[in-house]
Scaffold this motif. Structure first.
Motif, PDB file in Angstrom:
ATOM      1  N   UNK A 193       0.737  -1.124  -0.126  1.00  0.00           N
ATOM      2  CA  UNK A 193      -0.110   0.049  -0.050  1.00  0.00           C
ATOM      3  C   UNK A 193       0.835   1.196  -0.080  1.00  0.00           C
ATOM      4  N   UNK A 194       1.896   1.390   1.034  1.00  0.00           N
ATOM      5  CA  UNK A 194       2.788   2.501   1.255  1.00  0.00           C
ATOM      6  C   UNK A 194       3.389   2.612  -0.141  1.00  0.00           C
ATOM      7  N   UNK A 195       4.126   1.614  -0.817  1.00  0.00           N
ATOM      8  CA  UNK A 195       5.048   1.888  -1.910  1.00  0.00           C
ATOM      9  C   UNK A 195       4.318   2.379  -3.203  1.00  0.00           C
ATOM     10  N   UNK A 196       2.966   1.885  -3.242  1.00  0.00           N
ATOM     11  CA  UNK A 196       2.193   2.370  -4.292  1.00  0.00           C
ATOM     12  C   UNK A 196       1.964   3.730  -4.371  1.00  0.00           C
ATOM     13  N   UNK A 197       1.673   4.110  -3.025  1.00  0.00           N
ATOM     14  CA  UNK A 197       1.288   5.627  -2.783  1.00  0.00           C
ATOM     15  C   UNK A 197       2.747   6.373  -2.920  1.00  0.00           C
ATOM     16  N   UNK A 198       3.806   5.891  -2.717  1.00  0.00           N
ATOM     17  CA  UNK A 198       4.992   6.761  -2.888  1.00  0.00           C
ATOM     18  C   UNK A 198       5.366   6.886  -4.411  1.00  0.00           C
ATOM     19  N   UNK A 199       4.919   5.650  -5.157  1.00  0.00           N
ATOM     20  CA  UNK A 199       5.496   5.564  -6.517  1.00  0.00           C
ATOM     21  C   UNK A 199       4.593   6.178  -7.457  1.00  0.00           C
ATOM     22  N   UNK A 200       3.283   6.651  -6.889  1.00  0.00           N
ATOM     23  CA  UNK A 200       2.367   7.422  -7.640  1.00  0.00           C
ATOM     24  C   UNK A 200       2.810   8.909  -7.436  1.00  0.00           C
ATOM     25  N   UNK A 201       3.291   9.382  -6.457  1.00  0.00           N
ATOM     26  CA  UNK A 201       4.065  10.851  -6.300  1.00  0.00           C
ATOM     27  C   UNK A 201       5.184  10.908  -6.726  1.00  0.00           C
TER      28      UNK A 201
END
Length: 254
Positions: A193-201
């Motif tokens: 969940x966290x890595x996807x949020x970071x990659x989206x940014x």
């Protein structure tokens, strides 16, 4: 027993088939908001033929997996040790647990702006963000597992003259392993969940980047591809951890 296992496996397969059938039924809506399985498959084939940002789907998967694995591994090493100390050493718990309980409710995603300012938008910041998200459930499950060790087991160790080190290694740690593995499996989901949020940014590769690109370009099929790949990888990682848990904790099967 064997027939029961076969029946349970068939039910698992049936649940997946029913999910796909439900997807097909919902995607028949003429508004086109939910792509059909066939449309997603066609988009996947196009993705193989025309890579995004010069990287095929395999590279995006590997990049996300690397970020998740490095952050999760660091969280495992730190979280298990910290959780064991919180559960076993009362002095350490009295000093550190209040601070941990204050930090724990903060969502990992909330740290993204600060981590980005401190460490930039490179790989290190993404791994640190994954670490922050994954370490919390590992610590909580670990010290909970230690605190739930039956008092009877502790008393038996004392009767046989076990010292603190033997008590910890022979009684407390083995009894805590199921709870620790529950935390590790939870942490895998949080890490994704966290890595996807970071990659989206801030990323040019990764499954989060693919999902964000599909969302910004109204390419819903591409978003669904990213979601399906994430689901499959997450399920495989959970299955691997379950296998390792059964190997290290054979008594749990009983």
């Amino acid at each position: 027993m064997k027939n029961k296992n076969i029946w349970l496996n068939l039910l698992s397969v049936l649940s997946v088939v029913l999910l796909i059938l439900a997807w097909c039924a919902v995607s028949m809506n003429p508004d086109g908001m939910i792509p059909t399985p066939f449309a997603v498959w066609e988009r996947f084939l196009l993705l193989l033929d025309k890579p995004i940002s010069g990287a095929n789907i395999g590279i995006h998967i590997v990049d996300s997996l690397r970020r998740v694995f490095m952050g999760w591994l660091a969280a495992t090493l730190v979280g298990v040790l910290f959780g064991l100390m919180l559960g076993w050493n009362r002095t350490f718990s009295a000093v550190c647990k209040p601070v941990f309980e204050m930090i724990r409710p903060i969502p990992a995603i909330a740290w993204i702006p600060l981590i980005t300012i401190w460490l930039g938008v490179g790989e290190t910041s993404k791994i640190v963000i994954v670490f922050i998200g994954a370490v919390m459930p590992i610590v909580v499950n670990t010290y909970t597992g230690v605190s739930m060790v039956p008092e009877l087991n502790i008393n038996v160790g004392k009767i046989f003259g076990a010292n603190s080190r033997q008590m910890f290694l022979k009684i407390v740690l083995p009894s805590s392993l199921p709870a620790i593995f529950a935390g590790l499996k939870t942490a895998v989901g949080v890490a994704w969940t966290v890595v996807l949020a970071a990659e989206m940014i801030s990323a040019k590769t990764g499954l989060g980047y693919i999902v964000n690109l599909g969302s910004n370009s109204a390419d819903i099929a591409l978003v669904v591809i990213g979601i399906i790949v994430i689901a499959v990888i997450g399920a495989l990682l959970s299955a691997v951890l379950t296998r390792v848990e059964r190997w290290l904790c054979p008594w749990k099967e009983e």
